[in-house]
Design an enzyme around this catalytic site. Structure first.
Site, PDB file in Angstrom:
ATOM      1  CB  CYS A 191      -0.914  -0.003   1.222  1.00 16.06           C
ATOM      2  SG  CYS A 191      -2.024   1.421   1.245  1.00 16.06           S
ATOM      3  CB  CYS A 224      -1.631   3.856   8.164  1.00 18.77           C
ATOM      4  SG  CYS A 224      -2.737   4.448   6.853  1.00 18.77           S
ATOM      5  CB  CYS A 247      -0.871  -0.101   8.291  1.00 15.23           C
ATOM      6  SG  CYS A 247      -1.483  -1.342   7.131  1.00 15.23           S
ATOM      7  CB  CYS A 293     -15.260  -7.474   6.409  1.00 12.39           C
ATOM      8  SG  CYS A 293     -16.561  -7.261   7.607  1.00 12.39           S
ATOM      9  CB  CYS A 305     -18.411  -5.420   5.361  1.00  9.58           C
ATOM     10  SG  CYS A 305     -17.469  -4.009   5.991  1.00  9.58           S
ATOM     11  CB  CYS A 359     -18.160  -0.491   9.203  1.00  9.89           C
ATOM     12  SG  CYS A 359     -16.985  -1.268  10.322  1.00  9.89           S
ATOM     13  NE  ARG A 417     -17.140  -5.833  13.876  1.00  8.25           N
ATOM     14  CZ  ARG A 417     -17.458  -5.228  12.736  1.00  8.25           C
ATOM     15  NH1 ARG A 417     -16.576  -4.547  12.073  1.00  8.25           N
ATOM     16  NH2 ARG A 417     -18.675  -5.341  12.254  1.00  8.25           N
TER      17      ARG A 417
END
Ligand code: SF4
Length: 328
Positions: free
Chosen positions: A67, A71, A74, A111, A142, A202, A274
């Site tokens: 990616c 972040c 991550c 998801c 999702c 979400c 969650r």
């Protein structure tokens, strides 16, 4: 919380959902004595949900690693050496096989996560085929694919997407300490596009990233002041992955994590809260407190994208021990 606010909430009656939460009010909830906070969270939880039911979702990484975003938490960012290899988008057949397995293990929502800044239109066509196929199995769908344009959100809705995950991650003030390749406003815009397309939202965040209590207050206050609350609010405990900038972050006190769950429950009473990443390293007692604080959704399965999650057997044992059942 001030007496005036308490009275205002009471006069509107139980079950009233507020969207005008202020930071001082959210901060006052965080500051409550723990027994008082837990009592309030349980009271609100029971007004809206059966406290013995937990919604179960499964999360599959359909496109792992590589990616371009940065972040700091991550392991899938191409900027950090975390041992995660960049992979191509999974095939439709492989995704269907995973969804079938998740369904037979008790998951009601499937998801699909892809490590993109935003999807290319060609990739979105493939994801739409996956959404249609998973939906045909009778599961809720999702996806989490990064930032979306309004036409992309509408395309996903047409394919039958029920939920889109896009986390605010933290407070507006702390955001630039965690991510520099996009801004908070970008997140809010994608959330608006998702809502406008008629897809459920979400959206939650991560705690334990070195933020202050005030940042946790800011994150919950931002979520609770959205014009429509996210239908699902994942609260993640940072998983400290070697190679990421947050690998050596000091762990957050578990009681502070439970407080965050309780405040999310009180301020967003109709949302599924969650208990998300970080459960692998969490003691059963902490998880039990989270359920008492109003958490009523978990991710099930041995992996959460690329980080470990408790195995299905361990989760089944814990749910049995606590007398919890899966929500239909
Ligand atoms: S959290 Fe998402 S956007 Fe950020 S680096 Fe990881 S995969 Fe990319």
């Amino acid at each position: 919380m001030s007496l005036a606010t308490d009275n205002a909430t009471r006069m509107r009656g139980p079950g009233f959902v507020r969207h005008d939460w202020t930071r001082p009010e959210v901060g006052a909830l965080f500051d409550l004595p723990f027994p008082e906070l837990m009592f309030r969270a349980q009271t609100v939880h029971r007004e809206h949900f059966d406290p013995t039911e937990v919604q179960i979702s499964t999360l599959l990484s359909i496109k792992t690693g590589g990616c371009p975003e940065d972040c700091a938490y991550c392991p899938q960012s191409a900027r950090y050496y975390t041992g995660v290899q960049a992979e191509k988008l999974m095939t439709l057949d492989a995704v269907i096989a995973e969804a079938r397995a998740a369904k037979s293990a008790g998951a009601s929502r499937f998801c699909m996560g892809a490590a993109w800044r935003s999807p290319k239109d060609r990739d979105l066509d493939s994801v739409c085929e996956m959404v249609e196929a998973v939906k045909a199995l009778g599961m809720e769908t999702c996806a989490t694919l990064g930032m979306l344009t309004p036409p992309q959100a509408r395309r996903l809705k047409q394919a039958g997407l029920d939920y889109y995950n896009h986390n605010l991650d933290t407070s507006p003030e702390f955001y630039s300490r965690i991510i520099t390749t996009r801004v908070y406003r970008d997140r809010l815009e994608t959330l608006e596009h998702v809502r406008d397309a008629g897809i459920h939202v979400c959206c939650g965040g991560i705690v334990g990233m070195g933020e202050t209590r005030e940042d946790r207050v800011g994150m919950i206050a931002t979520l609770a002041a959205l014009p429509v609350h996210p239908e699902s609010v994942p609260i993640n405990m940072l998983v400290r992955v070697g190679g990421t900038p947050l690998a050596d972050e000091t762990p957050l006190d578990p009681i502070e994590f439970v407080r965050t769950i309780a405040v999310a429950r009180i301020t967003m009473p109709r949302s599924l809260v969650r208990l998300s990443a970080g459960r692998e390293d969490m003691r059963e007692e902490t998880q039990a407190l989270c359920f008492l604080a109003g958490a009523n959704s978990i991710f099930y399965g041995p992996k959460l994208l690329t980080t470990p999650n408790p195995g299905r057997d361990r989760d089944r044992e814990l749910m049995e021990k606590l007398g919890l059942t899966g929500m239909e």
